[in-house]
Design an enzyme around this catalytic site. Sequence first.
Site, short mmCIF file in Angstrom:
data_model
loop_
_atom_site.label_atom_id
_atom_site.label_comp_id
_atom_site.label_asym_id
_atom_site.label_seq_id
_atom_site.Cartn_x
_atom_site.Cartn_y
_atom_site.Cartn_z
N TRP A 130 6.68 4.52 5.05
CA TRP A 130 7.64 4.77 3.96
C TRP A 130 7.93 6.28 3.95
O TRP A 130 6.99 7.09 3.92
CB TRP A 130 6.98 4.32 2.66
N ASP A 211 -2.58 3.11 0.19
CA ASP A 211 -1.46 2.99 -0.75
C ASP A 211 -1.07 1.52 -0.84
O ASP A 211 -0.55 0.94 0.12
CB ASP A 211 -0.28 3.83 -0.23
N LYS A 246 6.46 -3.49 -8.36
CA LYS A 246 6.92 -4.75 -7.78
C LYS A 246 6.21 -5.93 -8.42
O LYS A 246 6.83 -6.92 -8.78
CB LYS A 246 6.69 -4.80 -6.27
C1 LMR Z 1 11.13 1.03 -1.11
O1 LMR Z 1 10.41 1.28 -0.14
O2 LMR Z 1 12.28 0.61 -0.99
C2 LMR Z 1 10.58 1.19 -2.50
O3 LMR Z 1 9.26 1.59 -2.44
C3 LMR Z 1 11.43 2.03 -3.36
C4 LMR Z 1 11.40 3.49 -3.01
O4 LMR Z 1 11.12 4.28 -3.91
O5 LMR Z 1 11.67 3.86 -1.87
#
Ligand code: LMR
Length: 398
Positions: A130, A211, A246
């Site tokens: 992410w 996480d 979520k």
């Molecule tokens: C995502 O990965 O889409 C979510 O965790 C929202 C974000 O803040 O990026």
Amino acid sequence: MFERIDYYAGDPILGLMGKFAQDSNPDKVNLGVGVYYDEDGKMPVLECVKTAEKRIADPVSPRPYLPMAGLPGHRKGCQELLFGKEAQVLKDGLVATIATIGGSGALKVGADFIHQWFPQSKCYVSDPTWGNHIAIFEGSNIEVGKYPYYDQATGGIKFDEMIAFFETLNKNDVILLHPCCHNPTGVDLTQEQWDKVLEVIQQRELIPFMDIAYQGFGNDMDSDAYAIRKAVDMGLPLFVSNSFSKNLSLYGERVGGLSVVCPTADEAERVFGQLTYTVRRIYSSPPSHGGRVVDIVMNDDALHEQWVGEVYAMRDRIKAMRLKLKSVLEAKVPGRSFDYLTAQNGMFSFTGLTPEQVERMKDEFGIYMVSNSRMCVAGLNVNNVDYVANAMAEVLKD
Ligand code: LMR
């Protein structure tokens, strides 16, 4: 005066929400941001949350500052969910937990803490991860590197390369891990692979930072926390950031937690104090409303049971959409495997579409995905899944 300030290009995930809102295509589909939409394409308000909200609203009560660490019931809720209600580590007072402003807030407080108390530590994130993981740790002045993870060729994990990489790291380097529902790939480690990863972490004296933003969306509440509980059983020091965005569908309330598992109760007390001081220096104390909802739902047995059922219903609907998309694509694009759709876990699927194909999905069909090919499967429903499959088949043709 401000001419020298750089323009901000916008966030690759959150920026899609604005573009989607402005798109006038009546058939548009939002598969970008990691948000669960129900069968009617609406963001649900969970029944357990509605009950909690009613209790909060009647009688309307004053809003004092919360403690820097947040509400005790919120913190307890995080701990029991992550480590198990009867966990010895909780009874022994080895876990310092604070309520945080979402999972991102937990990562930020954790990263600031690590920078202050382990200034030599570097942080390693999975390739890919992410995007905000990198931004948050770099924002805390920690050097961030990547460890091998997703194997584009097989759709699996570069497990041997990953282990070999971990073996080169230095004591107290931080490894950021996703205990379940890997974001963005949806490809998770098996329990045997977790055992091996944690063994290397122990041998090299690395610091695991787990996480967990999708607990309950993979397998179930307990097995999604396998890596966390195994690390605790092995006596490893451990950071855990968790999010209720979520699994309580409370995105805008920004509710999460940061837990640090320590070797002794004395160390846990010291860490807890420093975490609260870190909070004080950033935002003083968390907001109260979302924390009250978490406190009520997590600590009322009946509401908790209802909540778990509601999360599993979301999980099952996502799984059904994976199956449906796979079967339509298999019919439309013969000779190509879409097995990845059902092998991956959680909200996301790494589709392997090129950035150009992702762009065509948006421009020609109004279907929004992240440019790294991540699709939020939780945005599919019976009314749009054929449309999405057709569009994918179309862009994959050329
Ligand atoms: C995502 O990965 O889409 C979510 O965790 C929202 C974000 O803040 O990026």
